[in-house]
Design a protein around this motif. Structure first.
Motif, short mmCIF file in Angstrom:
data_model
loop_
_atom_site.label_atom_id
_atom_site.label_comp_id
_atom_site.label_asym_id
_atom_site.label_seq_id
_atom_site.Cartn_x
_atom_site.Cartn_y
_atom_site.Cartn_z
N PHE A 21 6.88 -17.72 -30.54
CA PHE A 21 5.72 -18.55 -30.87
C PHE A 21 5.68 -19.83 -30.04
O PHE A 21 4.59 -20.33 -29.72
CB PHE A 21 5.69 -18.85 -32.38
N ARG A 76 1.88 -21.30 -30.34
CA ARG A 76 1.19 -21.06 -31.62
C ARG A 76 2.14 -21.38 -32.78
O ARG A 76 3.35 -21.24 -32.66
CB ARG A 76 0.79 -19.57 -31.76
N PRO A 105 2.29 -19.94 -36.66
CA PRO A 105 1.62 -18.96 -37.51
C PRO A 105 1.71 -19.30 -39.00
O PRO A 105 2.54 -20.12 -39.42
CB PRO A 105 2.43 -17.69 -37.23
N SER A 124 -5.40 -19.32 -38.13
CA SER A 124 -4.00 -19.32 -37.69
C SER A 124 -3.53 -17.91 -37.35
O SER A 124 -3.94 -16.95 -38.01
CB SER A 124 -3.11 -19.87 -38.81
N PRO A 125 -2.64 -17.78 -36.35
CA PRO A 125 -2.02 -16.47 -36.11
C PRO A 125 -1.19 -16.07 -37.33
O PRO A 125 -0.83 -16.93 -38.15
CB PRO A 125 -1.11 -16.71 -34.90
N GLN A 153 -3.76 -17.82 -45.21
CA GLN A 153 -4.68 -17.42 -44.13
C GLN A 153 -6.11 -17.65 -44.58
O GLN A 153 -6.52 -17.22 -45.66
CB GLN A 153 -4.50 -15.92 -43.86
N PRO A 163 -6.96 -12.81 -39.28
CA PRO A 163 -6.31 -13.34 -38.07
C PRO A 163 -6.77 -12.57 -36.83
O PRO A 163 -7.16 -11.41 -36.92
CB PRO A 163 -4.83 -13.08 -38.33
#
Length: 565
Positions: free
Chosen positions: A172, A177, A179, A217-218, A500, A504
């Protein structure tokens, strides 16, 4: 969201900004990181004239060389560096680490550099092997540890978790990123890794992970290999997966030394989608289509060879010499693929794998306990079926029918024990204890969900294009659930308060216990469809059936030892 260009870029930056002749110093894990994305000839082009391991005992002074170190930031590696900096062999030292270097470690190195030979110290986040664009591995040797309860071997379990968290964090950081994180509820080790990863990203190193926010967000999803023990037990019939199952692939290299007459320059060959156009085009093809494509490649090569034989003038000769490197490369490529396919055909014939695989696929994809019992019994009685294949068949039967036919299962256990010298007592029972129906979250056989039942029936009625490639790993269903926003919170909870918002578009699925090339194929084919969601698959190791069974045996042994202590 492809990993290979990122890692290549890191290594390129390391090497090209340092002019002159260089030695590249690696550890046992960064060797893998570099070798899967950079060829030896590419390193030479960057003026790397020597590659050495950090624990090398060499004391030869090479002051004319600049040393580029690329190491994991471990206690052991820092100690090696301390000793080497106290009596420098090289003119300059450029230190790069594959993950976060602690302030205390930087201080230790600074104190050791009394002769001021260190020019720079940097973190380059490549603490994983990017074996394909969307598939990475951590190559953990102690991979069986994920099956052990923490109380059995707390030290090994903790070091396993630490290494996995480091690897995921590096992915990441490389992708820039942060997550949201979910995990498989039924797996203690998946939960532990997910929670420790969240703690690192959101608390301990939150500043490092404070990247520009994306709209959604991932997602990092941490799952357990034991939720799908079927996929690593099956024979494979697509090129890359089949090579790994029947011969073995390690860091994109295939060892052909034990195969009959092989040219000396092909004792070990590279199978990389980045370096081999034929492999890239055929790595996911089934064995039948692959054979036709190799024949076509051989025909094309013969045409080129014939044209090269017609050298009649000096101009012809000059043209041939100009094209010779390409000709040699093409010759090597043809020879490599023909050798591998010939060897795999021999193994398929010798082990009756077409017959064995048909029964495996029936066990994995279709119901019918009575017919399955008869088919497995017949194969156990067949002298030409190998011990490994007998064991796999009974394992697949046990996973499918553990609740339905305990009497027949005991009959198969007894027959296997009498027929197979390699069968270790209690191994299949240990598999069921680890990965039986009561332990699994996912709908492995598609018989809980009405939609899956209907899909299986339709598939059975229409027939299947290729009986040997019917099986879909559980990962396929998981990806579909993510695609449709239907991954159940109760089965895959979020860590902490980071939920989330919306579907995604970037997902990393990490399988604790290891991935397979069959699963990597599903991810690559999905990403090729441009569906809007990009997936990356990672794991603690890359499995074939032998490695999966070896991990089971080692975990069983460790569990037995702990119970006798």
């Amino acid at each position: 969201m492809s990993l290979i260009p990122i890692v290549r870029d890191y290594i390129g930056k390391m090497l090209q900004d340092i002019s002159g002749m260089k030695v590249l110093v690696l550890d046992s894990q960064t060797v893998s990181v570099v070798s899967v994305v950079y060829s030896q000839s590419e390193l030479l082009q960057k003026e790397v004239f020597l590659v050495e391991l950090v624990d090398s005992k060499s004391k030869e002074s090479m002051a004319h060389l600049k040393a580029v170190y690329f190491l994991r930031p471990t206690l052991e590696n820092v100690q090696h560096l301390r000793r080497q900096l106290s009596t420098p062999r090289f003119g300059e030292y450029h230190l790069f680490f594959s993950n976060i270097l602690k302030t205390t470690q930087i201080q230790v190195l600074a104190d050791s550099d009394e002769q001021e030979v260190v020019q720079q110290v940097q973190d380059f986040f490549a603490d994983f092997s990017a074996i394909d664009p969307y598939h990475f591995t951590l190559n953990l040797q102690m991979n069986h540890v994920y099956m052990l309860p923490a109380v059995v071997d707390p030290t090994s379990v903790q070091s396993f978790c630490d290494r996995v968290v480091d690897g995921i964090a590096a992915v990441f950081l490389a992708l820039k990123r942060r997550p949201v994180i979910r995990y498989q509820r039924t797996s203690d080790i998946a939960k532990r890794i997910a929670q420790e990863t969240a703690k690192l990203m959101y608390e301990q190193e939150s500043g490092l992970f404070d990247f520009r926010r994306t709209e959604v967000s991932p997602l990092l999803l941490v799952v357990d290999r034991r939720d799908d023990p079927v996929t690593p037990l099956l024979n494979q019939w697509t090129y890359q997966a089949m090579v790994n199952e029947l011969i073995g692939i390690e860091d994109n290299k295939v060892d052909l030394r034990n195969i009959g007459k092989v040219p000396s320059d092909q004792k070990e060959v590279v199978l990389s989608s980045e370096q081999d156009a034929f492999f890239k085009a055929n790595m996911y093809e089934n064995f039948g289509d692959l054979g036709m494509n190799i024949k076509r490649m051989v025909d094309e090569f013969q045409q080129v060879s014939k044209s090269n034989q017609n050298i009649q003038t000096i101009e012809d000769m000059a043209r041939f010499v100009d094209n010779y490197p390409e000709y040699r490369k093409m010759h090597g490529n043809v020879s490599k693929h023909v050798t591998m396919v010939t060897e795999m055909s021999r193994i398929v014939e010798e082990r009756k794998l077409m017959l064995v695989s048909q029964t495996e696929q029936e066990l994995a994809c279709n119901g019918g306990q009575v017919a399955a019992f008869e088919a497995v019994t017949n194969l156990l009685n067949d002298e030409s079926v190998s011990d490994l294949d007998r064991l796999r068949l009974v394992m697949l039967y046990a996973l499918r029918y553990e609740k339905e036919s305990p009497v027949q299962l005991m009959q198969l256990f007894n027959k296997l024990a009498s027929r197979s010298t390699k069968y270790k007592s209690g191994l299949i029972q240990f598999l069921l204890k680890q990965a039986g129906v009561d332990k699994r979250t996912g709908d492995l056989y598609g018989n809980r969900d009405l939609l899956n039942i209907a899909r299986n029936m339709a598939r059975g009625l229409k027939g299947v294009e290729n009986v040997y490639t019917q099986h879909q790993p559980l990962l396929f269903q998981t990806m579909e659930s993510i695609n449709k926003g239907r991954l159940r919170d109760v089965d895959y909870p979020f860590v902490g308060n980071h939920f989330q918002q919306g579907r995604p578009v970037e997902v990393v699925i990490f399988i604790v216990g290891g991935t397979t090339y069959e699963e990597a194929r599903i991810v690559a084919l999905h990403n090729a469809t441009n569906s809007g969601i990009r997936f990356i698959l990672g794991g603690s190791a890359v499995l074939n059936s032998k490695r999966f069974i070896k991990d089971l045996e080692e975990a069983q042994r460790a569990a037995r030892l702990s119970s006798t202590v």
